[in-house]
Scaffold this motif. Structure first.
Motif, PDB file in Angstrom:
ATOM      1  N   ASN A   1       2.583   1.550  -3.400  1.00 44.95           N
ATOM      2  CA  ASN A   1       1.607   1.924  -4.422  1.00 44.95           C
ATOM      3  C   ASN A   1       1.268   3.413  -4.324  1.00 44.95           C
ATOM      4  O   ASN A   1       1.155   4.107  -5.334  1.00 44.95           O
ATOM      5  CB  ASN A   1       0.347   1.070  -4.264  1.00 44.95           C
ATOM      6  CG  ASN A   1      -0.450   0.918  -5.535  1.00 44.95           C
ATOM      7  OD1 ASN A   1       0.049   1.092  -6.641  1.00 44.95           O
ATOM      8  ND2 ASN A   1      -1.713   0.563  -5.382  1.00 44.95           N
ATOM      9  N   LYS A   2       1.142   3.894  -3.100  1.00 48.48           N
ATOM     10  CA  LYS A   2       0.827   5.308  -2.901  1.00 48.48           C
ATOM     11  C   LYS A   2       2.006   6.196  -3.289  1.00 48.48           C
ATOM     12  O   LYS A   2       1.843   7.195  -3.992  1.00 48.48           O
ATOM     13  CB  LYS A   2       0.446   5.567  -1.442  1.00 48.48           C
ATOM     14  CG  LYS A   2      -0.016   6.979  -1.172  1.00 48.48           C
ATOM     15  CD  LYS A   2      -0.514   7.145   0.242  1.00 48.48           C
ATOM     16  CE  LYS A   2      -1.019   8.553   0.462  1.00 48.48           C
ATOM     17  NZ  LYS A   2      -1.498   8.738   1.833  1.00 48.48           N
ATOM     18  N   GLN A   3       3.200   5.802  -2.885  1.00 48.41           N
ATOM     19  CA  GLN A   3       4.384   6.614  -3.139  1.00 48.41           C
ATOM     20  C   GLN A   3       4.746   6.669  -4.623  1.00 48.41           C
ATOM     21  O   GLN A   3       5.056   7.735  -5.150  1.00 48.41           O
ATOM     22  CB  GLN A   3       5.571   6.058  -2.349  1.00 48.41           C
ATOM     23  CG  GLN A   3       6.838   6.857  -2.552  1.00 48.41           C
ATOM     24  CD  GLN A   3       7.977   6.332  -1.704  1.00 48.41           C
ATOM     25  OE1 GLN A   3       7.809   5.421  -0.902  1.00 48.41           O
ATOM     26  NE2 GLN A   3       9.146   6.912  -1.880  1.00 48.41           N
TER      27      GLN A   3
ATOM     28  N   HIS B   1       0.852  -1.201   0.000  1.00 43.07           N
ATOM     29  CA  HIS B   1       0.000   0.000   0.000  1.00 43.07           C
ATOM     30  C   HIS B   1       0.887   1.250   0.000  1.00 43.07           C
ATOM     31  O   HIS B   1       0.669   2.185  -0.783  1.00 43.07           O
ATOM     32  CB  HIS B   1      -0.920  -0.025   1.222  1.00 43.07           C
ATOM     33  CG  HIS B   1      -1.923   1.070   1.262  1.00 43.07           C
ATOM     34  ND1 HIS B   1      -3.073   0.990   1.988  1.00 43.07           N
ATOM     35  CD2 HIS B   1      -1.962   2.305   0.694  1.00 43.07           C
ATOM     36  CE1 HIS B   1      -3.769   2.113   1.858  1.00 43.07           C
ATOM     37  NE2 HIS B   1      -3.105   2.928   1.079  1.00 43.07           N
ATOM     38  N   GLU B   2       1.892   1.265   0.866  1.00 38.23           N
ATOM     39  CA  GLU B   2       2.814   2.401   0.923  1.00 38.23           C
ATOM     40  C   GLU B   2       3.515   2.616  -0.413  1.00 38.23           C
ATOM     41  O   GLU B   2       3.635   3.747  -0.897  1.00 38.23           O
ATOM     42  CB  GLU B   2       3.888   2.158   1.993  1.00 38.23           C
ATOM     43  CG  GLU B   2       3.399   2.168   3.410  1.00 38.23           C
ATOM     44  CD  GLU B   2       4.474   1.675   4.384  1.00 38.23           C
ATOM     45  OE1 GLU B   2       5.639   1.455   3.966  1.00 38.23           O
ATOM     46  OE2 GLU B   2       4.150   1.504   5.566  1.00 38.23           O
TER      47      GLU B   2
ATOM     48  N   THR C   1      -2.260  -3.344  -3.511  1.00 37.74           N
ATOM     49  CA  THR C   1      -2.438  -4.032  -4.784  1.00 37.74           C
ATOM     50  C   THR C   1      -1.742  -5.383  -4.680  1.00 37.74           C
ATOM     51  O   THR C   1      -1.100  -5.672  -3.663  1.00 37.74           O
ATOM     52  CB  THR C   1      -1.901  -3.180  -5.952  1.00 37.74           C
ATOM     53  OG1 THR C   1      -2.280  -3.788  -7.175  1.00 37.74           O
ATOM     54  CG2 THR C   1      -0.395  -3.007  -5.896  1.00 37.74           C
TER      55      THR C   1
ATOM     56  N   ARG D   1       2.917   5.161  -7.404  1.00 32.64           N
ATOM     57  CA  ARG D   1       1.877   5.120  -8.426  1.00 32.64           C
ATOM     58  C   ARG D   1       0.723   6.062  -8.096  1.00 32.64           C
ATOM     59  O   ARG D   1      -0.262   6.116  -8.826  1.00 32.64           O
ATOM     60  CB  ARG D   1       1.362   3.682  -8.590  1.00 32.64           C
ATOM     61  CG  ARG D   1       2.477   2.736  -9.050  1.00 32.64           C
ATOM     62  CD  ARG D   1       2.012   1.304  -9.212  1.00 32.64           C
ATOM     63  NE  ARG D   1       1.059   1.219 -10.296  1.00 32.64           N
ATOM     64  CZ  ARG D   1      -0.098   0.566 -10.212  1.00 32.64           C
ATOM     65  NH1 ARG D   1      -0.448  -0.070  -9.115  1.00 32.64           N
ATOM     66  NH2 ARG D   1      -0.918   0.532 -11.240  1.00 32.64           N
ATOM     67  N   ASP D   2       0.811   6.742  -6.956  1.00 30.08           N
ATOM     68  CA  ASP D   2      -0.210   7.688  -6.517  1.00 30.08           C
ATOM     69  C   ASP D   2      -1.575   7.021  -6.361  1.00 30.08           C
ATOM     70  O   ASP D   2      -2.607   7.630  -6.619  1.00 30.08           O
ATOM     71  CB  ASP D   2      -0.279   8.884  -7.475  1.00 30.08           C
ATOM     72  CG  ASP D   2      -0.739  10.144  -6.780  1.00 30.08           C
ATOM     73  OD1 ASP D   2      -0.605  10.230  -5.544  1.00 30.08           O
ATOM     74  OD2 ASP D   2      -1.250  11.039  -7.472  1.00 30.08           O
ATOM     75  N   LYS D   3      -1.556   5.748  -5.949  1.00 23.53           N
ATOM     76  CA  LYS D   3      -2.794   5.001  -5.703  1.00 23.53           C
ATOM     77  C   LYS D   3      -2.823   4.619  -4.231  1.00 23.53           C
ATOM     78  O   LYS D   3      -1.985   3.851  -3.763  1.00 23.53           O
ATOM     79  CB  LYS D   3      -2.871   3.769  -6.602  1.00 23.53           C
ATOM     80  CG  LYS D   3      -2.941   4.155  -8.072  1.00 23.53           C
ATOM     81  CD  LYS D   3      -3.200   2.982  -8.965  1.00 23.53           C
ATOM     82  CE  LYS D   3      -3.285   3.499 -10.398  1.00 23.53           C
ATOM     83  NZ  LYS D   3      -3.817   2.536 -11.310  1.00 23.53           N
ATOM     84  N   ASP D   4      -3.808   5.130  -3.525  1.00 25.86           N
ATOM     85  CA  ASP D   4      -3.892   4.984  -2.074  1.00 25.86           C
ATOM     86  C   ASP D   4      -4.645   3.711  -1.692  1.00 25.86           C
ATOM     87  O   ASP D   4      -5.725   3.768  -1.092  1.00 25.86           O
ATOM     88  CB  ASP D   4      -4.567   6.228  -1.477  1.00 25.86           C
ATOM     89  CG  ASP D   4      -4.423   6.297   0.031  1.00 25.86           C
ATOM     90  OD1 ASP D   4      -3.664   5.489   0.602  1.00 25.86           O
ATOM     91  OD2 ASP D   4      -5.074   7.160   0.642  1.00 25.86           O
ATOM     92  N   GLN D   5      -4.062   2.560  -2.069  1.00 24.34           N
ATOM     93  CA  GLN D   5      -4.669   1.267  -1.750  1.00 24.34           C
ATOM     94  C   GLN D   5      -3.640   0.168  -1.955  1.00 24.34           C
ATOM     95  O   GLN D   5      -2.689   0.336  -2.703  1.00 24.34           O
ATOM     96  CB  GLN D   5      -5.863   1.007  -2.666  1.00 24.34           C
ATOM     97  CG  GLN D   5      -5.476   0.902  -4.133  1.00 24.34           C
ATOM     98  CD  GLN D   5      -6.687   0.889  -5.050  1.00 24.34           C
ATOM     99  OE1 GLN D   5      -7.729   1.412  -4.722  1.00 24.34           O
ATOM    100  NE2 GLN D   5      -6.520   0.297  -6.218  1.00 24.34           N
TER     101      GLN D   5
END
Length: 156
Positions: A55-57, A52-53, A65, A59-63
């Motif tokens: 992906n957020k950092q 999750h971290e 994967t 890919r700018d996706k807050d979830q």
């Protein structure tokens, strides 16, 4: 033919047999794709929280994967290609959430090992330039995944 594969299991959930099977699978996939011997790839197994971290950092996706790939051969704007004779091909990094793999194995009704193999091959194909952003590319990539997994013995 043999890849240089660096496995890191941050979760400490996988056993040596599972790692060896994934190593055999990646080498099989590399052989099927004509990847040069001694090419390098890293595979890291993480928790849902960690992916999750990432992906957020990146890919700018807050979830969370299931799998993320970082292809080192993709050139970004302003980057210069570094190459030389005798240097191994460095493909990149594959990061897999083991919790997502478990969840998806149950959801799809197949084994954890099959789902884990699917995710690793999926990430590996991304490192080789395959993508699924448009329907035509998706068909090509997903067919390659299916063929590699089926021929290796990891059918659905």
């Amino acid at each position: 033919m043999s890849l240089n594969i660096d496995f890191l299991d941050e979760t400490e959930q996988l056993d040596q047999t599972q790692i060896q099977n994934l190593e055999r699978l990646l080498n099989y996939a590399a052989d099927q794709e004509g990847v040069e011997s001694e090419s390098e790839v890293s595979v890291t197994f993480v928790t849902n929280e960690r992916i999750h971290e990432i992906n957020k950092q990146y890919r700018d996706k807050d979830q969370p994967t299931d799998v993320i790939s970082f292809a080192l051969e993709e050139m970004g704007e302003g980057e210069i290609e570094v190459s030389g004779s005798g240097m191994p091909r460095v493909l990149g990094d594959i990061i897999v959430s083991l919790a997502k793999a478990e969840e998806q194995a149950k959801e799809y009704g197949h084994s954890f090992d099959r789902e884990l193999g699917f995710l690793v091959v999926h990430g590996f194909l991304h490192l080789l330039g395959y993508d699924h952003m448009v329907e035509e590319e998706e068909k090509i990539m997903f067919e390659r995944q299916r063929v590699i997994l089926d021929e290796f013995g990891l059918q659905r």
